[in-house]
Structures are given as C-alpha cells and as structure tokens.
Design a protein around this motif. Structure first.
Motif, PDB file in Angstrom:
ATOM      1  N   TRP A  17       0.834  -1.200   0.000  1.00 19.96           N
ATOM      2  CA  TRP A  17       0.000   0.000   0.000  1.00 19.96           C
ATOM      3  C   TRP A  17       0.871   1.254   0.000  1.00 19.96           C
ATOM      4  CZ3 TRP A  17      -4.553  -0.537   3.986  1.00 19.96           C
ATOM      5  CH2 TRP A  17      -5.282  -1.692   3.692  1.00 19.96           C
ATOM      6  N   ASN A  18       0.295   2.344  -0.486  1.00 24.25           N
ATOM      7  CA  ASN A  18       0.918   3.661  -0.369  1.00 24.25           C
ATOM      8  C   ASN A  18       0.133   4.465   0.650  1.00 24.25           C
ATOM      9  OD1 ASN A  18       2.821   3.347  -2.455  1.00 24.25           O
ATOM     10  ND2 ASN A  18       1.256   3.752  -3.968  1.00 24.25           N
ATOM     11  N   THR A  19       0.838   5.169   1.506  1.00 29.28           N
ATOM     12  CA  THR A  19       0.192   6.081   2.451  1.00 29.28           C
ATOM     13  C   THR A  19       0.546   7.496   2.033  1.00 29.28           C
ATOM     14  OG1 THR A  19       0.358   4.482   4.247  1.00 29.28           O
ATOM     15  CG2 THR A  19       0.020   6.791   4.857  1.00 29.28           C
ATOM     16  N   ILE A  20      -0.473   8.321   1.914  1.00 29.27           N
ATOM     17  CA  ILE A  20      -0.267   9.706   1.503  1.00 29.27           C
ATOM     18  C   ILE A  20      -0.830  10.614   2.591  1.00 29.27           C
ATOM     19  CG2 ILE A  20      -0.779  11.458  -0.245  1.00 29.27           C
ATOM     20  CD1 ILE A  20      -1.310   9.113  -2.182  1.00 29.27           C
ATOM     21  N   ILE A  21      -0.006  11.497   3.093  1.00 32.19           N
ATOM     22  CA  ILE A  21      -0.448  12.488   4.070  1.00 32.19           C
ATOM     23  C   ILE A  21      -0.873  13.726   3.291  1.00 32.19           C
ATOM     24  CG2 ILE A  21       0.165  13.840   6.110  1.00 32.19           C
ATOM     25  CD1 ILE A  21       0.282  10.783   6.548  1.00 32.19           C
ATOM     26  N   LEU A  22      -2.146  14.064   3.390  1.00 32.33           N
ATOM     27  CA  LEU A  22      -2.680  15.193   2.620  1.00 32.33           C
ATOM     28  C   LEU A  22      -2.531  16.491   3.425  1.00 32.33           C
ATOM     29  CD1 LEU A  22      -5.865  13.450   1.183  1.00 32.33           C
ATOM     30  CD2 LEU A  22      -3.657  13.819   0.072  1.00 32.33           C
ATOM     31  N   ASP A  23      -1.279  16.920   3.580  1.00 32.81           N
ATOM     32  CA  ASP A  23      -0.992  18.146   4.323  1.00 32.81           C
ATOM     33  C   ASP A  23      -0.472  19.259   3.417  1.00 32.81           C
ATOM     34  OD1 ASP A  23       1.514  17.229   3.680  1.00 32.81           O
ATOM     35  OD2 ASP A  23       2.254  17.133   5.748  1.00 32.81           O
ATOM     36  N   GLY A  24      -0.569  19.041   2.112  1.00 33.80           N
ATOM     37  CA  GLY A  24      -0.115  20.048   1.163  1.00 33.80           C
ATOM     38  C   GLY A  24       1.340  19.906   0.754  1.00 33.80           C
ATOM     39  N   SER A  25       2.056  18.947   1.339  1.00 32.77           N
ATOM     40  CA  SER A  25       3.474  18.799   1.020  1.00 32.77           C
ATOM     41  C   SER A  25       3.703  18.078  -0.309  1.00 32.77           C
ATOM     42  CB  SER A  25       4.209  18.066   2.151  1.00 32.77           C
ATOM     43  OG  SER A  25       3.701  16.754   2.310  1.00 32.77           O
ATOM     44  N   ILE A  26       2.694  17.372  -0.798  1.00 31.52           N
ATOM     45  CA  ILE A  26       2.794  16.673  -2.079  1.00 31.52           C
ATOM     46  C   ILE A  26       1.875  17.391  -3.064  1.00 31.52           C
ATOM     47  CG2 ILE A  26       2.438  14.491  -3.311  1.00 31.52           C
ATOM     48  CD1 ILE A  26       2.791  13.074  -0.602  1.00 31.52           C
ATOM     49  N   PRO A  27       2.389  17.815  -4.211  1.00 33.90           N
ATOM     50  CA  PRO A  27       1.557  18.504  -5.189  1.00 33.90           C
ATOM     51  C   PRO A  27       0.362  17.638  -5.633  1.00 33.90           C
ATOM     52  CG  PRO A  27       3.869  18.652  -5.807  1.00 33.90           C
ATOM     53  CD  PRO A  27       3.774  17.673  -4.666  1.00 33.90           C
ATOM     54  N   GLN A  28      -0.764  18.269  -5.876  1.00 35.71           N
ATOM     55  CA  GLN A  28      -1.963  17.552  -6.281  1.00 35.71           C
ATOM     56  C   GLN A  28      -1.727  16.694  -7.514  1.00 35.71           C
ATOM     57  OE1 GLN A  28      -5.566  19.854  -6.547  1.00 35.71           O
ATOM     58  NE2 GLN A  28      -6.595  18.308  -7.760  1.00 35.71           N
ATOM     59  N   GLY A  29      -0.967  17.206  -8.483  1.00 38.06           N
ATOM     60  CA  GLY A  29      -0.671  16.457  -9.697  1.00 38.06           C
ATOM     61  C   GLY A  29       0.065  15.161  -9.416  1.00 38.06           C
ATOM     62  N   GLU A  30       0.951  15.181  -8.428  1.00 38.36           N
ATOM     63  CA  GLU A  30       1.692  13.968  -8.051  1.00 38.36           C
ATOM     64  C   GLU A  30       0.753  12.952  -7.410  1.00 38.36           C
ATOM     65  OE1 GLU A  30       4.945  11.354  -7.472  1.00 38.36           O
ATOM     66  OE2 GLU A  30       4.554  12.993  -8.842  1.00 38.36           O
ATOM     67  N   ILE A  31      -0.162  13.405  -6.585  1.00 33.80           N
ATOM     68  CA  ILE A  31      -1.148  12.507  -5.971  1.00 33.80           C
ATOM     69  C   ILE A  31      -2.028  11.889  -7.053  1.00 33.80           C
ATOM     70  CG2 ILE A  31      -3.166  12.405  -4.447  1.00 33.80           C
ATOM     71  CD1 ILE A  31      -1.764  14.642  -2.787  1.00 33.80           C
ATOM     72  N   GLU A  32      -2.463  12.698  -7.999  1.00 35.92           N
ATOM     73  CA  GLU A  32      -3.285  12.191  -9.101  1.00 35.92           C
ATOM     74  C   GLU A  32      -2.511  11.171  -9.935  1.00 35.92           C
ATOM     75  OE1 GLU A  32      -4.532  15.750 -11.081  1.00 35.92           O
ATOM     76  OE2 GLU A  32      -5.945  16.265  -9.493  1.00 35.92           O
ATOM     77  N   ARG A  33      -1.225  11.397 -10.147  1.00 32.25           N
ATOM     78  CA  ARG A  33      -0.386  10.461 -10.894  1.00 32.25           C
ATOM     79  C   ARG A  33      -0.294   9.133 -10.168  1.00 32.25           C
ATOM     80  NH1 ARG A  33       4.252   8.195 -10.887  1.00 32.25           N
ATOM     81  NH2 ARG A  33       4.955   9.232  -9.007  1.00 32.25           N
ATOM     82  N   MET A  34      -0.114   9.178  -8.843  1.00 35.70           N
ATOM     83  CA  MET A  34      -0.025   7.946  -8.062  1.00 35.70           C
ATOM     84  C   MET A  34      -1.344   7.165  -8.112  1.00 35.70           C
ATOM     85  SD  MET A  34       2.357   8.809  -4.753  1.00 35.70           S
ATOM     86  CE  MET A  34       1.512  10.266  -4.185  1.00 35.70           C
ATOM     87  N   ILE A  35      -2.457   7.873  -8.028  1.00 32.70           N
ATOM     88  CA  ILE A  35      -3.772   7.221  -8.102  1.00 32.70           C
ATOM     89  C   ILE A  35      -3.963   6.598  -9.475  1.00 32.70           C
ATOM     90  CG2 ILE A  35      -6.272   7.627  -8.117  1.00 32.70           C
ATOM     91  CD1 ILE A  35      -5.710   9.803  -5.943  1.00 32.70           C
ATOM     92  N   ASP A  36      -3.634   7.349 -10.523  1.00 33.29           N
ATOM     93  CA  ASP A  36      -3.765   6.827 -11.891  1.00 33.29           C
ATOM     94  C   ASP A  36      -2.909   5.578 -12.088  1.00 33.29           C
ATOM     95  OD1 ASP A  36      -5.532   8.848 -12.574  1.00 33.29           O
ATOM     96  OD2 ASP A  36      -4.019  10.058 -13.622  1.00 33.29           O
TER      97      ASP A  36
END
Length: 56
Positions: free
Chosen positions: A13-32
């Motif tokens: 699994w990947n754990t992502i902390i949604l505190d603004g430290s990761i750009p939205q585009g990078e989060i979307e790329r990981m989900i895709d």
C-alpha cells in the motif's frame, strides 16, 4: 492473477499524508498508476465491462 489476499498485504500500500506537502498532480499520478496496475491484472472481459460501466 491477483487475489483478495494480495490487497491485504499492507506493505504493497501507499500512504499519503494530505498536508499540502505533495503537489496535487503527483497525488493524481499515483492514483492513476495504481488504477492502471489493478486494471492491467484484470481479465480482458472484466476490463471491457469496466470500460462500459465508466462510459455511462
């Protein structure tokens, strides 16, 4: 082919902390990428069914 047990292995699994430290585009790329990985392991029939369902 994946089994339900594969999804229970938390080391995969990947754990992502949604505190603004990761750009939205990078989060979307990981989900895709995760979505494409799951779909690639499905049968062609299930992939086709998914495409029909998503196009509604």
């Amino acid at each position: 082919m994946s089994s339900a047990n594969d999804y229970m292995i938390k080391k995969l699994w990947n754990t992502i902390i949604l505190d603004g430290s990761i750009p939205q585009g990078e989060i979307e790329r990981m989900i895709d990428n995760s979505y494409l990985l799951v779909v690639s392991k499905m049968t062609k029939k299930d992939q086709a069914s998914l495409l029909v369902y998503l196009s509604i």
